[in-house]
Design a protein around this motif. Structure first.
Motif, PDB file in Angstrom:
ATOM      1  N   UNK A   1       3.752   8.084   8.977  1.00  5.10           N
ATOM      2  CA  UNK A   1       2.508   8.506  10.008  1.00  5.10           C
ATOM      3  C   UNK A   1       1.299   8.916   9.321  1.00  5.10           C
ATOM      4  N   UNK A   2       1.377   9.304   7.780  1.00  9.32           N
ATOM      5  CA  UNK A   2       0.052   9.676   7.189  1.00  9.32           C
ATOM      6  C   UNK A   2      -0.419   8.804   6.243  1.00  9.32           C
ATOM      7  N   UNK A   3       0.455   7.478   5.885  1.00  3.66           N
ATOM      8  CA  UNK A   3      -0.094   6.640   4.726  1.00  3.66           C
ATOM      9  C   UNK A   3      -1.138   5.885   5.291  1.00  3.66           C
ATOM     10  N   UNK A   4      -2.222   6.048   4.838  1.00  7.47           N
ATOM     11  CA  UNK A   4      -3.234   4.894   5.416  1.00  7.47           C
ATOM     12  C   UNK A   4      -3.489   4.160   4.089  1.00  7.47           C
ATOM     13  N   UNK A   5      -4.201   2.933   4.531  1.00 10.68           N
ATOM     14  CA  UNK A   5      -4.746   1.830   3.493  1.00 10.68           C
ATOM     15  C   UNK A   5      -5.748   2.666   2.122  1.00 10.68           C
ATOM     16  N   UNK A   6      -6.383   3.589   2.789  1.00 11.31           N
ATOM     17  CA  UNK A   6      -7.359   4.328   1.872  1.00 11.31           C
ATOM     18  C   UNK A   6      -6.561   5.102   0.905  1.00 11.31           C
TER      19      UNK A   6
ATOM     20  N   UNK B   1      -5.448  14.776   2.808  1.00  9.74           N
ATOM     21  CA  UNK B   1      -4.727  13.582   3.562  1.00  9.74           C
ATOM     22  C   UNK B   1      -3.422  13.633   3.655  1.00  9.74           C
ATOM     23  N   UNK B   2      -2.645  14.125   2.610  1.00  6.82           N
ATOM     24  CA  UNK B   2      -1.001  13.803   2.557  1.00  6.82           C
ATOM     25  C   UNK B   2      -0.257  14.916   2.126  1.00  6.82           C
ATOM     26  N   UNK B   3      -0.715  15.468   0.866  1.00  6.95           N
ATOM     27  CA  UNK B   3       0.179  16.362   0.006  1.00  6.95           C
ATOM     28  C   UNK B   3       0.244  17.568   0.867  1.00  6.95           C
ATOM     29  N   UNK B   4      -0.940  18.155   1.362  1.00  4.22           N
ATOM     30  CA  UNK B   4      -0.789  19.526   1.811  1.00  4.22           C
ATOM     31  C   UNK B   4      -0.126  19.463   3.111  1.00  4.22           C
TER      32      UNK B   4
ATOM     33  N   UNK C   1       5.380   8.819  -0.505  1.00  5.94           N
ATOM     34  CA  UNK C   1       4.205   8.868  -0.865  1.00  5.94           C
ATOM     35  C   UNK C   1       3.529  10.165  -1.136  1.00  5.94           C
ATOM     36  N   UNK C   2       3.854  10.966  -0.707  1.00  4.45           N
ATOM     37  CA  UNK C   2       3.302  12.489  -0.797  1.00  4.45           C
ATOM     38  C   UNK C   2       3.568  12.721  -2.114  1.00  4.45           C
TER      39      UNK C   2
END
Length: 468
Positions: free
Chosen positions: A402-407, A214-217, A233-234
């Motif tokens: 752009x990539x940080x979602x609540x989940x 979801x975010x790291x890669x 966040x990543x």
């Protein structure tokens, strides 16, 4: 063969049934576990089963020569040759390409162009773990901390599939005595084992996998394309991912071994609640950090002597710990960062009394966590340039996330919050569920596993530490 797969579940059901059917025939049981472990390892590449068997034979032979040596000088020579042989094997498979490339770059720097022999060497899974296992066994025999064992026991020590490919590094003094006696398993061990396996499955297949994809890669692949908030966040997400990924393997390894009647030591102890980097290394990958302490740091001189020597020794230890993780300068820099901060902490404690109080502890946790996260950027980045791009990107504070979602935010927060649960929560929970009737416990466990299966994404990525 990955732990969170149906293939491993079927493999383990067979191993469990056969091994306990041989409960009263311990020698045959150990021989069967060796064969099962070689099958498990051969599922990646059968060609390296011979390397695994040869490594066991090497360390068994070195230990036998040590106990038969007539003089201390001969014993020292044998242990030195045994350790050198182990490290030579590790060096060839893990570092050959790196050293050839660096040698070529050095020659080019001086204007000497040479075509160096660059072979395509495939890295055996878990070679660092079973090599360090063998080194510690040979040294412990020399130090008379453990007796030289039979070939069967040494082979099982080196090959036992739960810890074979990603640790923990279980010392011979801890595991060999268990191999010598008939294994037993208690109801409390069983309850604890199943809870660890379920908890490990959740951490790996839900938290680590979701954060990775979801975010790291995407962020670490091209940090220049993302703003400060996604980058921040990543790196937090990677801190949670690598902890959940690696501690999940350790949890499942401990649980699988316990179901077969063997006890492994704990490998993680809520590392992100550490108020200093020294405390972090007492809690993170405990089997490796204690290995580096006992077989490298203390032989270098440890804390004996002047303060500067202790700082030097810890810096050397952490640099070599970085090299252990991978043949790349980013890993060396990661180890160097930890070594410098550990040395600074020593100097700080020598000059100033330790700060006390709640807020000092909270500040220590926050600062330590962010130093660790800075190190994770080096650890995860494919190159120095990408690591530099990542750090420079923190200046882009006006670019929206752009990539940080609540989940994903919940997963990051939950992954950090689990470090502040009551200590030994799994053991306490095992004590609470132990009195439950077996059908009730089994039904509850099945519901948990079904819930994990429903939440996890498709596929299972290899564990991060398989590459080491």
């Amino acid at each position: 063969m990955l732990f969170p797969t149906m293939a491993f579940a079927l493999f383990f059901l067979v191993v469990y049934a056969v091994s306990w059917s041989l409960e009263r025939e311990n020698e045959r049981r150990k021989a069967f576990l060796i064969a099962a472990s070689w099958f498990f390892y051969g599922a990646w590449d059968w060609r390296f089963v011979g390397l695994l068997a040869g490594s066991a034979l090497l360390n068994w032979g070195a230990a036998q020569l040590i106990v038969r040596a007539d003089t201390p000088t001969i014993r020292r020579w044998v242990v030195g040759l045994g350790v050198a042989a182990n490290l030579t094997i590790l060096g060839f498979f893990k570092y050959y390409g790196f050293f050839v490339e660096q040698g070529g770059a050095l020659l080019h720097l001086f204007g000497w162009e040479r075509d160096l022999p660059l072979l395509q060497v495939l890295l055996p899974v878990g070679i660092s773990f079973f090599t360090f296992q063998g080194v510690s066994y040979v040294i412990d025999v020399h130090r008379e901390k453990v007796a030289a064992a039979k070939l069967l026991d040494v082979t099982l020590l080196m090959s036992f599939f739960p810890h074979l490919v990603a640790g923990p590094i279980v010392r011979a003094s801890h595991l060999l005595p268990q191999f010598e006696r008939t294994p037993t398993v208690t109801r409390e061990m069983t309850a604890h084992a199943f809870l660890l396996i379920a908890w490990g499955l959740f951490k790996k297949t839900v938290i680590a996998s979701e954060l990775s994809s979801g975010i790291v890669d995407p962020v670490f692949f091209d940090p220049g394309a993302h703003g400060a908030w996604d980058l921040l966040a990543a790196v937090y997400a990677y801190a949670v991912q690598i902890y959940c990924d690696f501690s999940a393997y350790s949890d499942m390894a401990i649980g699988v071994a316990a179901l077969l009647g063997y006890r492994f030591p704990r490998n993680f102890d809520q590392p992100y609640r550490s108020a200093s980097l020294q405390d972090f290394w007492r809690r993170w990958h405990i089997s490796l950090s204690s290995w580096l302490r006992d077989y490298l740091y203390i032989p270098l001189g440890g804390s004996r002597g002047p303060l500067w020597k202790g700082c030097r020794n810890v810096l050397i230890t952490m640099l070599l710990g970085g090299v252990w993780h991978g043949a790349a300068w980013t890993f060396v820099a990661w180890g160097g960062l930890h070594g410098v901060v550990l040395a600074f902490e020593r100097v700080w404690r020598a000059w100033r009394p330790a700060a006390t109080g709640r807020w000092a502890s909270v500040l220590g946790v926050v600062v330590t966590f962010h130093i660790v996260c800075l190190g994770w950027i080096l650890f995860r980045a494919e190159s120095f340039q990408l690591a530099l791009d990542y750090v420079e990107g923190f200046a882009r504070v006006t670019q929206p996330a752009a990539l940080v979602t609540p989940f994903l935010a919940v997963l990051i927060a939950g992954g950090l919050a689990m470090h502040f649960l009551p200590a030994r929560a799994a053991e306490r929970l095992a004590g609470l569920v132990r009195p439950l009737p077996s059908p009730v416990f089994g039904a509850g466990l099945a519901l948990v596993l079904l819930a994990v299966e429903a939440m996890r994404p498709e596929g299972v990525a290899p564990f991060i530490y398989f590459q080491f």
